[in-house]
Design a protein around this motif. Structure first.
Motif, PDB file in Angstrom:
ATOM      1  N   MET A 197       2.186   1.852  -3.416  1.00 27.77           N
ATOM      2  CA  MET A 197       1.125   2.309  -4.314  1.00 27.77           C
ATOM      3  C   MET A 197       0.543   3.661  -3.900  1.00 27.77           C
ATOM      4  SD  MET A 197      -0.947  -1.202  -5.216  1.00 27.77           S
ATOM      5  CE  MET A 197      -1.370  -1.596  -3.536  1.00 27.77           C
ATOM      6  N   GLY A 198       0.937   4.175  -2.731  1.00 29.59           N
ATOM      7  CA  GLY A 198       0.437   5.467  -2.280  1.00 29.59           C
ATOM      8  C   GLY A 198      -0.943   5.427  -1.654  1.00 29.59           C
ATOM      9  N   LYS A 199      -1.338   4.276  -1.150  1.00 30.22           N
ATOM     10  CA  LYS A 199      -2.668   4.135  -0.538  1.00 30.22           C
ATOM     11  C   LYS A 199      -2.588   4.391   0.965  1.00 30.22           C
ATOM     12  CE  LYS A 199      -4.769   0.990  -3.787  1.00 30.22           C
ATOM     13  NZ  LYS A 199      -5.711  -0.108  -3.894  1.00 30.22           N
ATOM     14  N   ASP A 200      -3.751   4.622   1.579  1.00 28.61           N
ATOM     15  CA  ASP A 200      -3.855   4.868   3.014  1.00 28.61           C
ATOM     16  C   ASP A 200      -3.586   3.572   3.792  1.00 28.61           C
ATOM     17  OD1 ASP A 200      -4.420   6.010   5.505  1.00 28.61           O
ATOM     18  OD2 ASP A 200      -6.569   5.604   5.317  1.00 28.61           O
ATOM     19  N   ILE A 201      -2.646   3.645   4.726  1.00 30.62           N
ATOM     20  CA  ILE A 201      -2.278   2.459   5.512  1.00 30.62           C
ATOM     21  C   ILE A 201      -2.778   2.533   6.947  1.00 30.62           C
ATOM     22  CG2 ILE A 201      -0.226   1.970   4.145  1.00 30.62           C
ATOM     23  CD1 ILE A 201       1.300   3.226   6.667  1.00 30.62           C
ATOM     24  N   THR A 202      -3.438   3.613   7.327  1.00 30.06           N
ATOM     25  CA  THR A 202      -3.822   3.844   8.718  1.00 30.06           C
ATOM     26  C   THR A 202      -4.573   2.672   9.346  1.00 30.06           C
ATOM     27  OG1 THR A 202      -3.901   6.211   8.237  1.00 30.06           O
ATOM     28  CG2 THR A 202      -4.923   5.483  10.293  1.00 30.06           C
ATOM     29  N   TYR A 261       0.830  -1.204   0.000  1.00 30.54           N
ATOM     30  CA  TYR A 261       0.000   0.000   0.000  1.00 30.54           C
ATOM     31  C   TYR A 261       0.867   1.257   0.000  1.00 30.54           C
ATOM     32  CZ  TYR A 261      -4.554  -2.256   0.800  1.00 30.54           C
ATOM     33  OH  TYR A 261      -5.718  -2.977   0.672  1.00 30.54           O
TER      34      TYR A 261
END
Length: 144
Positions: free
Chosen positions: A15-20, A12
Protein backbone atom coordinates in the motif's frame (compact mmCIF):
# COMPACT_ATOMS: atom_id res chain seq x y z
CA UNK A 1 3.47 -12.29 16.83
CA UNK A 2 6.11 -12.51 14.07
CA UNK A 3 3.51 -13.79 11.60
CA UNK A 4 1.13 -10.88 12.26
CA UNK A 5 3.85 -8.23 12.09
CA UNK A 6 5.35 -9.75 8.93
CA UNK A 7 2.00 -9.83 7.14
CA UNK A 8 1.30 -6.25 8.25
CA UNK A 9 4.68 -5.13 6.88
CA UNK A 10 3.97 -6.84 3.57
CA UNK A 11 0.51 -5.23 3.36
CA UNK A 12 1.90 -1.80 4.28
CA UNK A 13 4.65 -2.14 1.66
CA UNK A 14 2.11 -3.02 -1.03
CA UNK A 15 0.00 0.00 0.00
CA UNK A 16 3.04 2.31 0.15
CA UNK A 17 2.78 3.05 3.87
CA UNK A 18 5.62 3.64 6.34
CA UNK A 19 6.86 0.34 7.81
CA UNK A 20 9.65 1.71 10.03
CA UNK A 21 7.92 1.20 13.42
CA UNK A 22 6.91 -2.34 12.49
CA UNK A 23 10.31 -3.21 11.06
CA UNK A 24 11.98 -2.05 14.29
CA UNK A 25 9.92 -4.67 16.16
CA UNK A 26 11.46 -7.54 14.15
CA UNK A 27 15.07 -6.39 13.83
CA UNK A 28 16.33 -8.76 16.53
CA UNK A 29 14.35 -11.84 15.57
CA UNK A 30 16.27 -15.12 15.63
CA UNK A 31 15.39 -16.32 12.15
CA UNK A 32 16.90 -19.85 12.42
CA UNK A 33 14.04 -21.36 14.41
CA UNK A 34 11.39 -19.59 12.36
CA UNK A 35 12.97 -20.73 9.09
CA UNK A 36 13.06 -24.37 10.23
CA UNK A 37 9.45 -24.23 11.43
CA UNK A 38 8.46 -22.73 8.09
CA UNK A 39 9.91 -25.66 6.15
CA UNK A 40 7.92 -28.07 8.34
CA UNK A 41 4.72 -26.26 7.28
CA UNK A 42 5.76 -25.77 3.68
CA UNK A 43 6.20 -29.41 2.72
CA UNK A 44 2.65 -30.64 3.51
CA UNK A 45 1.22 -27.60 1.71
CA UNK A 46 3.51 -28.22 -1.26
CA UNK A 47 2.43 -31.82 -1.66
CA UNK A 48 -1.18 -30.61 -2.01
CA UNK A 49 -0.41 -27.56 -4.17
CA UNK A 50 1.95 -29.24 -6.61
CA UNK A 51 5.38 -28.70 -8.07
CA UNK A 52 4.65 -25.52 -10.05
CA UNK A 53 3.05 -23.63 -7.14
CA UNK A 54 5.83 -24.75 -4.79
CA UNK A 55 8.78 -23.52 -6.88
CA UNK A 56 8.56 -19.78 -6.00
CA UNK A 57 7.97 -20.51 -2.33
CA UNK A 58 11.07 -22.71 -2.22
CA UNK A 59 13.05 -19.97 -3.97
CA UNK A 60 11.82 -17.61 -1.25
CA UNK A 61 12.72 -20.13 1.45
CA UNK A 62 16.30 -20.52 0.25
CA UNK A 63 16.79 -16.74 -0.10
CA UNK A 64 15.36 -16.37 3.41
CA UNK A 65 17.92 -18.90 4.60
CA UNK A 66 20.82 -16.97 3.04
CA UNK A 67 23.00 -15.11 5.55
CA UNK A 68 23.24 -12.06 3.23
CA UNK A 69 19.48 -11.46 3.14
CA UNK A 70 18.42 -8.18 4.78
CA UNK A 71 15.89 -8.01 7.60
CA UNK A 72 13.31 -6.33 5.37
CA UNK A 73 13.68 -8.99 2.68
CA UNK A 74 13.44 -11.73 5.33
CA UNK A 75 10.22 -10.24 6.68
CA UNK A 76 8.68 -9.90 3.21
CA UNK A 77 9.66 -13.43 2.22
CA UNK A 78 8.46 -14.88 5.50
CA UNK A 79 5.15 -13.04 5.17
CA UNK A 80 4.61 -14.19 1.58
CA UNK A 81 5.28 -17.83 2.42
CA UNK A 82 3.18 -17.82 5.58
CA UNK A 83 0.33 -15.91 3.92
CA UNK A 84 0.28 -18.41 1.07
CA UNK A 85 0.40 -21.62 3.11
CA UNK A 86 -1.85 -20.64 6.02
CA UNK A 87 -5.57 -21.24 5.52
CA UNK A 88 -6.59 -17.74 6.61
CA UNK A 89 -6.51 -14.85 4.11
CA UNK A 90 -7.69 -11.25 3.80
CA UNK A 91 -9.87 -12.46 0.93
CA UNK A 92 -11.02 -16.00 1.86
CA UNK A 93 -10.66 -18.57 -0.94
CA UNK A 94 -13.71 -20.48 0.21
CA UNK A 95 -16.00 -17.45 -0.14
CA UNK A 96 -14.49 -15.62 -3.09
CA UNK A 97 -12.87 -18.47 -5.07
CA UNK A 98 -10.71 -16.79 -7.73
CA UNK A 99 -10.30 -13.51 -5.85
CA UNK A 100 -9.18 -15.49 -2.82
CA UNK A 101 -6.33 -16.93 -4.85
CA UNK A 102 -5.40 -13.57 -6.35
CA UNK A 103 -4.36 -12.06 -3.02
CA UNK A 104 -1.89 -14.92 -2.51
CA UNK A 105 -0.61 -14.35 -6.04
CA UNK A 106 -0.25 -10.63 -5.42
CA UNK A 107 1.82 -11.27 -2.30
CA UNK A 108 4.07 -13.74 -4.14
CA UNK A 109 4.48 -11.46 -7.17
CA UNK A 110 5.26 -8.39 -5.06
CA UNK A 111 7.92 -10.19 -3.03
CA UNK A 112 9.34 -11.95 -6.09
CA UNK A 113 9.91 -8.59 -7.78
CA UNK A 114 11.71 -7.36 -4.66
CA UNK A 115 14.07 -10.34 -4.27
CA UNK A 116 14.46 -11.87 -7.75
CA UNK A 117 18.06 -10.64 -8.03
CA UNK A 118 18.91 -12.71 -4.94
CA UNK A 119 17.79 -15.99 -6.54
CA UNK A 120 21.13 -17.39 -7.64
CA UNK A 121 21.86 -20.48 -9.75
CA UNK A 122 22.87 -22.20 -6.48
CA UNK A 123 19.48 -21.42 -4.96
CA UNK A 124 17.69 -22.69 -8.08
CA UNK A 125 19.74 -25.91 -7.85
CA UNK A 126 18.62 -26.35 -4.21
CA UNK A 127 15.02 -25.71 -5.27
CA UNK A 128 15.23 -28.34 -8.02
CA UNK A 129 16.78 -30.86 -5.64
CA UNK A 130 14.03 -30.28 -3.08
CA UNK A 131 11.30 -30.48 -5.74
CA UNK A 132 12.79 -33.73 -7.06
CA UNK A 133 12.94 -35.13 -3.53
CA UNK A 134 9.32 -34.19 -2.81
CA UNK A 135 7.72 -34.88 -6.20
CA UNK A 136 10.14 -37.19 -7.99
CA UNK A 137 12.53 -36.35 -10.78
CA UNK A 138 11.11 -34.34 -13.64
CA UNK A 139 12.60 -35.16 -17.02
CA UNK A 140 12.85 -32.75 -19.91
CA UNK A 141 12.31 -33.99 -23.42
CA UNK A 142 14.83 -32.37 -25.73
CA UNK A 143 13.85 -32.32 -29.39
CA UNK A 144 16.38 -31.75 -32.11
Amino acid sequence: MLIAISIMILAYMIMGKDITPLLNRVRNVDWRGNINALMNRLRPWALKAGRLATRPLLQFYYVLNDEKTSTLDRVLIYAAIVYTILPMDFIPRIVYRFLGILDDGLAILYVYKKIKDKITPEINAKVENTLNEWFGVEYEIVRT
